[in-house]
Design a protein around this motif. Structure first.
Motif, PDB file in Angstrom:
ATOM      1  N   TYR A 135      39.072  17.237 -39.101  1.00 39.13           N
ATOM      2  CA  TYR A 135      39.615  16.847 -40.397  1.00 39.13           C
ATOM      3  C   TYR A 135      40.556  17.919 -40.930  1.00 39.13           C
ATOM      4  CZ  TYR A 135      35.417  14.238 -39.503  1.00 39.13           C
ATOM      5  OH  TYR A 135      34.456  13.491 -38.862  1.00 39.13           O
ATOM      6  N   THR A 136      41.563  17.479 -41.677  1.00 39.05           N
ATOM      7  CA  THR A 136      42.572  18.394 -42.218  1.00 39.05           C
ATOM      8  C   THR A 136      42.694  18.298 -43.737  1.00 39.05           C
ATOM      9  OG1 THR A 136      44.356  16.766 -41.982  1.00 39.05           O
ATOM     10  CG2 THR A 136      43.925  18.203 -40.097  1.00 39.05           C
ATOM     11  N   TYR A 137      41.970  17.355 -44.341  1.00 43.06           N
ATOM     12  CA  TYR A 137      42.080  17.125 -45.792  1.00 43.06           C
ATOM     13  C   TYR A 137      40.686  16.894 -46.369  1.00 43.06           C
ATOM     14  CZ  TYR A 137      42.625  14.547 -50.147  1.00 43.06           C
ATOM     15  OH  TYR A 137      42.508  14.139 -51.446  1.00 43.06           O
ATOM     16  N   TRP A 138      40.469  17.453 -47.572  1.00 40.94           N
ATOM     17  CA  TRP A 138      39.243  17.207 -48.326  1.00 40.94           C
ATOM     18  C   TRP A 138      39.587  17.144 -49.812  1.00 40.94           C
ATOM     19  CZ3 TRP A 138      39.985  20.529 -44.406  1.00 40.94           C
ATOM     20  CH2 TRP A 138      39.167  20.422 -43.271  1.00 40.94           C
ATOM     21  N   LEU A 167      39.179  13.974 -43.964  1.00 38.06           N
ATOM     22  CA  LEU A 167      40.076  13.045 -43.286  1.00 38.06           C
ATOM     23  C   LEU A 167      40.985  13.836 -42.347  1.00 38.06           C
ATOM     24  CD1 LEU A 167      41.344  10.947 -46.341  1.00 38.06           C
ATOM     25  CD2 LEU A 167      39.617  10.238 -44.686  1.00 38.06           C
ATOM     26  N   ARG A 168      41.426  13.206 -41.280  1.00 42.28           N
ATOM     27  CA  ARG A 168      42.491  13.783 -40.456  1.00 42.28           C
ATOM     28  C   ARG A 168      43.753  12.971 -40.720  1.00 42.28           C
ATOM     29  NH1 ARG A 168      44.983  13.774 -35.029  1.00 42.28           N
ATOM     30  NH2 ARG A 168      44.101  11.702 -34.675  1.00 42.28           N
ATOM     31  N   MET A 169      44.657  13.552 -41.510  1.00 44.60           N
ATOM     32  CA  MET A 169      45.920  12.872 -41.771  1.00 44.60           C
ATOM     33  C   MET A 169      47.107  13.826 -41.711  1.00 44.60           C
ATOM     34  SD  MET A 169      45.537  11.794 -45.748  1.00 44.60           S
ATOM     35  CE  MET A 169      45.180  12.948 -47.072  1.00 44.60           C
ATOM     36  N   ASP A 170      46.888  14.978 -41.079  1.00 43.17           N
ATOM     37  CA  ASP A 170      47.969  15.912 -40.753  1.00 43.17           C
ATOM     38  C   ASP A 170      48.046  15.957 -39.236  1.00 43.17           C
ATOM     39  OD1 ASP A 170      48.556  17.584 -43.499  1.00 43.17           O
ATOM     40  OD2 ASP A 170      46.466  16.941 -43.327  1.00 43.17           O
ATOM     41  N   ALA A 175      44.286  21.593 -44.906  1.00 50.41           N
ATOM     42  CA  ALA A 175      44.230  22.789 -44.070  1.00 50.41           C
ATOM     43  C   ALA A 175      45.225  22.624 -42.925  1.00 50.41           C
ATOM     44  CB  ALA A 175      42.820  22.997 -43.519  1.00 50.41           C
ATOM     45  N   PRO A 176      45.785  23.707 -42.422  1.00 49.02           N
ATOM     46  CA  PRO A 176      46.772  23.607 -41.350  1.00 49.02           C
ATOM     47  C   PRO A 176      46.161  23.147 -40.029  1.00 49.02           C
ATOM     48  CG  PRO A 176      46.903  25.733 -42.488  1.00 49.02           C
ATOM     49  CD  PRO A 176      45.627  25.091 -42.897  1.00 49.02           C
ATOM     50  N   ALA A 177      46.870  22.260 -39.358  1.00 40.17           N
ATOM     51  CA  ALA A 177      46.537  21.891 -37.981  1.00 40.17           C
ATOM     52  C   ALA A 177      47.485  22.637 -37.055  1.00 40.17           C
ATOM     53  CB  ALA A 177      46.677  20.376 -37.782  1.00 40.17           C
ATOM     54  N   TRP A 178      47.048  22.917 -35.831  1.00 38.51           N
ATOM     55  CA  TRP A 178      47.855  23.714 -34.921  1.00 38.51           C
ATOM     56  C   TRP A 178      47.649  23.291 -33.468  1.00 38.51           C
ATOM     57  CZ3 TRP A 178      44.894  26.085 -31.287  1.00 38.51           C
ATOM     58  CH2 TRP A 178      43.571  26.373 -31.632  1.00 38.51           C
ATOM     59  N   ILE A 179      48.641  23.622 -32.655  1.00 38.71           N
ATOM     60  CA  ILE A 179      48.554  23.435 -31.210  1.00 38.71           C
ATOM     61  C   ILE A 179      49.110  24.658 -30.506  1.00 38.71           C
ATOM     62  CG2 ILE A 179      48.673  20.915 -31.292  1.00 38.71           C
ATOM     63  CD1 ILE A 179      51.644  21.110 -30.557  1.00 38.71           C
ATOM     64  N   LYS A 180      48.706  24.821 -29.258  1.00 38.61           N
ATOM     65  CA  LYS A 180      49.274  25.860 -28.401  1.00 38.61           C
ATOM     66  C   LYS A 180      49.882  25.209 -27.176  1.00 38.61           C
ATOM     67  CE  LYS A 180      46.163  29.717 -29.543  1.00 38.61           C
ATOM     68  NZ  LYS A 180      45.181  30.686 -28.980  1.00 38.61           N
ATOM     69  N   LEU A 181      51.117  25.601 -26.881  1.00 35.81           N
ATOM     70  CA  LEU A 181      51.801  25.151 -25.674  1.00 35.81           C
ATOM     71  C   LEU A 181      52.063  26.344 -24.782  1.00 35.81           C
ATOM     72  CD1 LEU A 181      54.585  22.984 -27.391  1.00 35.81           C
ATOM     73  CD2 LEU A 181      52.420  22.145 -26.478  1.00 35.81           C
TER      74      LEU A 181
END
Length: 257
Positions: A199-202, A216-219, A250-256
């Motif tokens: 989740y990224t939002y509360w 919720l996950r909406m980011d 809250a920030p979502a992130w990925i690593k490539l």
């Protein structure tokens, strides 16, 4: 390794101490911001440059607004606004070229707006010159960072029934999101965590802190097929939601690699 994050800052000037602390404690190479809620001339570019990032932004007083920050470099703008939507004057999208990547930052309501549009292909409208399929044909890897205000599936809500009838759970918007994936985008967080509730939002709590049952996950961070093999990890900086005067996201992130 390239680290990419998306953050709905919910007012870049009001949350500037939070943003700068986060940038200082992390090592993201590219940061996409949404809901700047400030005019272009009030964007805090000096503070962001002092934090080590170049930036281009598309602001709007009190509403919307997007930016992309690049650590140690200046991103190059290719276009602004929602392709395929000539009525978009609300600072919802801004694609940029980042040297080796196309980056698209999309603000809240963009997917909802396109879902309500008469445009035949919502997925195609999201990024006409920078869709996954178009960029793949051109040989350009691309990612899209969005606070879409869309909760794609039941697993993306702590209590799904709580959101029935809410715009974030409208079938039209969820279908629009699904069409984006059918059009060639890869949901990076879900690719790494196929069955995990993330989740990224509360909601803010009346008693301080935040209501964990409202998660919720909406980011979202979407990548083109050409980047999917480079995807190594993904997550959310959940602890940031507990900081003093945080955003409701809250920030979502990925690593490539």
């Amino acid at each position: 390794m390239t680290r990419i994050a998306t953050f709905n800052v919910n007012g870049v000037n009001g949350r500037l101490p939070v943003l700068l602390k986060w940038l200082g404690e992390s090592d993201y190479d590219i940061v996409c911001l949404q809901e700047l809620k400030t005019s272009d001339d009030k964007f805090p570019i000096d503070a962001i440059r002092e934090a080590g990032y170049g930036a281009i932004w598309h602001g709007q007083k009190s509403y919307n607004g997007v930016a992309i920050l690049a650590r140690g470099m200046e991103p190059v703008e290719r276009r602004r606004g929602l392709p395929g939507d000539p009525d978009d004057t609300h600072s919802r999208s801004r694609p940029r070229w980042m040297g080796s990547l196309w980056a698209v930052s999309i603000c809240p309501m963009a997917i909802q707006r396109l879902a309500q549009s008469s445009t035949t292909s919502c997925a195609g409208s999201i990024a006409s010159s920078t869709t996954a399929s178009t960029c793949s044909k051109l040989g350009h890897p691309v990612f899209s960072a969005a606070t879409s205000n869309v909760v794609p599936t039941q697993i993306d809500a702590v209590v799904p029934r709580r959101w029935l009838g809410d715009a974030v759970y409208f079938p039209e918007c969820r279908q629009a999101y699904a069409r984006m994936l059918e059009g060639g985008w890869i949901d990076a967080v879900r690719r790494i965590h196929p069955e995990k509730g993330i989740y990224t939002y509360w909601n803010f709590s009346y008693w301080g802190g935040y209501d964990r049952s409202s998660g919720l996950r909406m980011d979202h961070l979407l990548v083109s097929l050409s980047l999917s093999d480079r995807l190594r990890s993904a997550g959310v900086d959940v602890d940031m939601r507990g900081w003093e005067k945080p955003s409701d996201h809250a920030p979502a992130w990925i690593k490539l690699y």
